[in-house]
Write a protein that holds these residues in place. Structure first.
Motif, PDB file in Angstrom:
ATOM      1  N   THR A  57      41.805  38.350  41.786  1.00  0.00           N
ATOM      2  CA  THR A  57      42.460  37.351  42.620  1.00  0.00           C
ATOM      3  C   THR A  57      43.888  37.802  42.890  1.00  0.00           C
ATOM      4  O   THR A  57      44.500  38.462  42.045  1.00  0.00           O
ATOM      5  CB  THR A  57      42.474  35.959  41.963  1.00  0.00           C
ATOM      6  OG1 THR A  57      43.156  35.035  42.828  1.00  0.00           O
ATOM      7  CG2 THR A  57      43.183  35.974  40.614  1.00  0.00           C
ATOM      8  N   HIS A  59      45.980  35.332  44.198  1.00  0.00           N
ATOM      9  CA  HIS A  59      46.560  34.019  44.438  1.00  0.00           C
ATOM     10  C   HIS A  59      48.039  34.024  44.068  1.00  0.00           C
ATOM     11  O   HIS A  59      48.448  34.637  43.079  1.00  0.00           O
ATOM     12  CB  HIS A  59      45.807  32.964  43.613  1.00  0.00           C
ATOM     13  CG  HIS A  59      46.103  31.552  43.992  1.00  0.00           C
ATOM     14  ND1 HIS A  59      47.270  30.906  43.634  1.00  0.00           N
ATOM     15  CD2 HIS A  59      45.378  30.648  44.697  1.00  0.00           C
ATOM     16  CE1 HIS A  59      47.247  29.670  44.102  1.00  0.00           C
ATOM     17  NE2 HIS A  59      46.111  29.487  44.754  1.00  0.00           N
ATOM     18  N   SER A  62      48.794  33.200  40.548  1.00  0.00           N
ATOM     19  CA  SER A  62      48.004  33.906  39.535  1.00  0.00           C
ATOM     20  C   SER A  62      48.887  34.757  38.629  1.00  0.00           C
ATOM     21  O   SER A  62      50.115  34.800  38.771  1.00  0.00           O
ATOM     22  CB  SER A  62      46.932  34.766  40.215  1.00  0.00           C
ATOM     23  OG  SER A  62      47.533  35.773  41.014  1.00  0.00           O
ATOM     24  N   ASP A 138      48.351  37.784  49.355  1.00  0.00           N
ATOM     25  CA  ASP A 138      47.700  36.735  48.577  1.00  0.00           C
ATOM     26  C   ASP A 138      46.309  36.387  49.101  1.00  0.00           C
ATOM     27  O   ASP A 138      45.980  36.610  50.259  1.00  0.00           O
ATOM     28  CB  ASP A 138      48.574  35.487  48.503  1.00  0.00           C
ATOM     29  CG  ASP A 138      48.966  34.956  49.870  1.00  0.00           C
ATOM     30  OD1 ASP A 138      49.306  35.754  50.759  1.00  0.00           O
ATOM     31  OD2 ASP A 138      48.918  33.726  50.061  1.00  0.00           O
ATOM     32  N   ARG A 140      42.752  33.386  48.267  1.00  0.00           N
ATOM     33  CA  ARG A 140      42.444  32.058  47.731  1.00  0.00           C
ATOM     34  C   ARG A 140      40.952  31.789  47.837  1.00  0.00           C
ATOM     35  O   ARG A 140      40.219  32.498  48.542  1.00  0.00           O
ATOM     36  CB  ARG A 140      43.205  30.962  48.476  1.00  0.00           C
ATOM     37  CG  ARG A 140      42.945  30.936  49.966  1.00  0.00           C
ATOM     38  CD  ARG A 140      43.416  29.653  50.622  1.00  0.00           C
ATOM     39  NE  ARG A 140      42.543  28.529  50.304  1.00  0.00           N
ATOM     40  CZ  ARG A 140      42.588  27.352  50.926  1.00  0.00           C
ATOM     41  NH1 ARG A 140      43.474  27.150  51.887  1.00  0.00           N
ATOM     42  NH2 ARG A 140      41.773  26.383  50.579  1.00  0.00           N
ATOM     43  N   ALA A 147      44.057  29.196  40.888  1.00  0.00           N
ATOM     44  CA  ALA A 147      44.699  30.511  40.756  1.00  0.00           C
ATOM     45  C   ALA A 147      43.964  31.442  39.811  1.00  0.00           C
ATOM     46  O   ALA A 147      44.434  32.554  39.551  1.00  0.00           O
ATOM     47  CB  ALA A 147      46.139  30.337  40.281  1.00  0.00           C
TER      48      ALA A 147
END
Length: 458
Positions: A57, A59, A62, A138, A140, A147
Motif C-alpha cells: 500500500t 496510502h 500508511s 499514494d 487507496r 491505511a
C-alpha cells in the motif's frame, strides 16, 4: 514546429507584410522531438509499476518506517531512482523532498507529513522558467481511511509515477533552455495536498511556471464501457483563470477568452505535439476534470499556473478505489493485469515531447494586446522577454481560428517584432493569439490576448 494540421494558409490575404514576409527559422528541432516521441520503454515503465505495487500500500497514512511496505518505502525508492537517473547524466538533476504537515482535515485528522519527491533539470539559459510533469505516489482502497489493506494502485497512479520517471530518464540526456521538473506527489487521495504543497513552494521560490502536466491514470486501455482503446488520450483543461479579478472577468465578457485560458492553450499545444507520437490522438476535454471529480493539477490552477490533467480515455471503475475482491464473478481492484504498458509508454512519450518542446522554446509572449474594432484589420502587440530569458528567440508567429474551431488553424510568422497587423482579417470573426519561436523552430504555446490568456508576467 511541425503541426498536425497541414501547412496553414493565411487567408484571406494579409497585409503589406505579404510582400516582405520574414522567413521562419528552419525546423531543426523536429528530428529531436520525433526521437523523443518514440523513446519511452514499455519494459522500463512496467518494471517501475511492479516495484511501486510491491510496497503493498502507498496510502498517505500508511507506514513510513518500513523499508518494504508503505508510503515511506515507496517515496524513498522514487527518490533513489531519481538519484540513479541523475548519476547517469552527470548529476544533472537536483533531487529533493518538498513536504508539509497536514492535520485537522476530514481525511487527515491527525498530523501527517505529506512528502513529495521532485527532480529539477535546470535550463541552460532560462533556469527560472519551469515546465512540470507529475504523477501521484499514494494509493487507496474502498475506504479512503484504510491505511493498512493492500492497495496496489497499479494504474492509479503507479502508471503516472512510472511515466514521470521514464520521462526523466529520456529528457535528462539532453539540454534545454528552460527547466523541467519531474514530480511524484503525495496526498492526492486525501485531498490534493501534495499538489497544494508544491504549488505553494513554487510561488515562494518565485518559479515562472509555464505548464503543469498531471498524469493520473495513463495505463488502462480497456474501459468499463467495453471499449478497448490504446490510441487516444484525454487532456482536461480549465476554461477560465481562477485568479482573474472582477474587472478582468468583465473585460473577458466583451473580448472573449472563456475557452482560451493558458490551460486551454496548453492543452491545444499538447494536442499538436501528438504529431510526434505514432498512433496517438488527443481528445481535448473542455472541463477542469472528470465530472464532479478532482486531480492534482487543480491546486496549480488555483494559484494561477497553467495546468492540465493527462489520462486514459476509457476508465475502468471496478479498478479504481476498490478493495481487492471478487463478487458474483466480477473482479475488483487496481492490479497489474489491468495495465497496458505499451499504452502507458505512448502517453509518456506525449508528455516528454510536450515538455521538450516548451523547454526548447522561448517563454510565451507577455502583455499580448489586440485592436481592430470597426476596422477591416486586426493588430496584435506583445512584449519581448528580457534578453537573458530568450537568447534563442528567433521571432513570433500569429495564430487565429474561427470562434467555433477547437484548434488554431491559421498562422503567420512575423519575425522578431512586437507588433503586427493582419489586413482584411476582421477581429470580430476570429480568435487570435501569439507564440514565440526559437531559432531551431520550436514554439511556445499560443497566448490569447489580455488577462484571460496570459501565461504570466515574463
Amino acid at each position: 514546429m511541425r503541426l498536425r494540421l497541414a501547412a496553414l494558409a493565411c487567408l484571406p490575404a494579409m497585409s503589406a507584410l505579404a510582400q516582405t514576409a520574414p522567413v521562419p527559422p528552419a525546423a531543426s528541432a523536429e528530428a529531436r522531438l520525433a526521437a523523443i516521441g518514440t523513446a519511452p520503454s514499455a519494459a522500463r515503465i512496467e518494471a517501475d509499476i511492479r516495484k511501486l505495487v510491491s510496497f503493498g500500500t502507498r496510502h498517505t497514512l500508511s507506514d513510513t518506517r518500513s523499508d518494504t511496505r508503505g508510503i515511506g518505502a515507496a517515496r524513498r525508492w522514487v527518490f533513489e531512482e531519481f538519484q540513479r537517473i541523475s548519476k547517469d547524466c552527470g548529476g544533472c538533476l537536483e533531487v529533493r523532498y518538498v513536504s508539509g504537515t497536514i492535520a485537522g482535515e476530514k481525511r487527515i485528522p491527525d498530523p501527517v507529513e505529506v512528502v513529495n519527491v521532485i527532480a529539477i533539470q535546470r535550463g541552460s539559459s532560462d533556469p527560472n522558467r519551469f515546465v512540470l510533469m507529475s504523477g501521484d505516489i499514494d494509493s487507496r482502497v474502498s475506504d479512503v481511511m484504510n491505511a493498512t489493506a493492500d492497495a496496489p494502485g497499479a494504474n492509479d497512479d503507479a502508471s503516472g509515477v512510472a511515466g514521470t520517471l521514464e520521462a526523466a530518464r529520456i529528457l535528462s540526456k539532453q539540454k534545454f533552455a528552460g527547466s523541467i521538473v519531474y514530480a511524484a506527489l503525495s496526498g492526492e487521495e486525501q485531498g490534493l495536498f501534495g499538489g497544494k504543497i508544491l504549488a505553494e513552494h513554487a510561488l515562494k521560490q518565485g518559479w515562472r511556471v509555464e505548464a503543469v502536466l498531471n498524469n493520473d491514470m495513463i495505463g488502462n486501455s480497456r474501459g468499463l464501457n467495453g471499449v478497448n482503446d490504446n490510441h487516444s488520450v484525454r487532456v482536461f483543461s480549465d476554461g477560465t483563470r481562477v485568479t482573474e479579478t472582477a474587472e478582468e472577468a468583465r473585460q473577458r465578457r466583451f473580448t472573449g477568452g472563456e475557452i482560451d485560458s493558458p490551460s486551454r492553450n496548453l492543452a491545444r499545444y499538447i494536442a499538436r505535439m501528438s504529431a510526434y507520437v505514432p498512433n496517438l490522438e488527443v481528445m481535448m476535454v473542455y472541463r477542469l476534470d472528470r465530472f464532479g471529480r478532482g486531480g492534482h493539477h487543480r491546486p496549480f490552477n488555483d494559484v494561477g499556473f497553467p495546468a492540465v490533467r493527462v489520462m486514459e480515455t476509457n476508465e475502468h471503475y471496478d479498478r479504481q478505489h476498490q478493495d481487492l475482491r471478487t463478487e458474483h464473478g466480477r473482479v475488483y481492484g487496481d492490479t497489474l493485469d489491468g495495465v497496458d504498458f505499451d499504452y502507458a509508454a505512448r502517453i509518456t512519450a506525449l508528455n516528454a515531447v510536450s515538455l521538450a518542446g516548451m523547454a526548447l522554446a522561448p517563454p510565451p509572449p507577455a502583455q499580448v494586446g489586440i485592436e481592430g474594432a470597426v476596422t477591416a484589420d486586426t493588430t496584435l502587440t506583445w512584449a519581448r522577454p528580457p534578453a537573458g530569458q530568450a537568447g534563442n528567440l528567433a521571432g513570433y508567429k500569429l495564430y487565429w481560428r474561427l470562434t467555433t474551431e477547437p484548434q488554431w488553424s491559421r498562422s503567420r510568422y512575423v519575425g522578431d517584432v512586437t507588433q503586427a497587423t493582419l489586413q482584411n482579417v476582421v477581429i470580430d470573426n476570429y480568435f487570435f493569439g501569439v507564440a514565440a519561436v526559437a531559432k531551431d523552430g520550436s514554439e511556445s504555446p499560443v497566448v490569447f490576448p489580455g488577462a484571460a490568456g496570459s501565461f504570466g508576467a515574463y
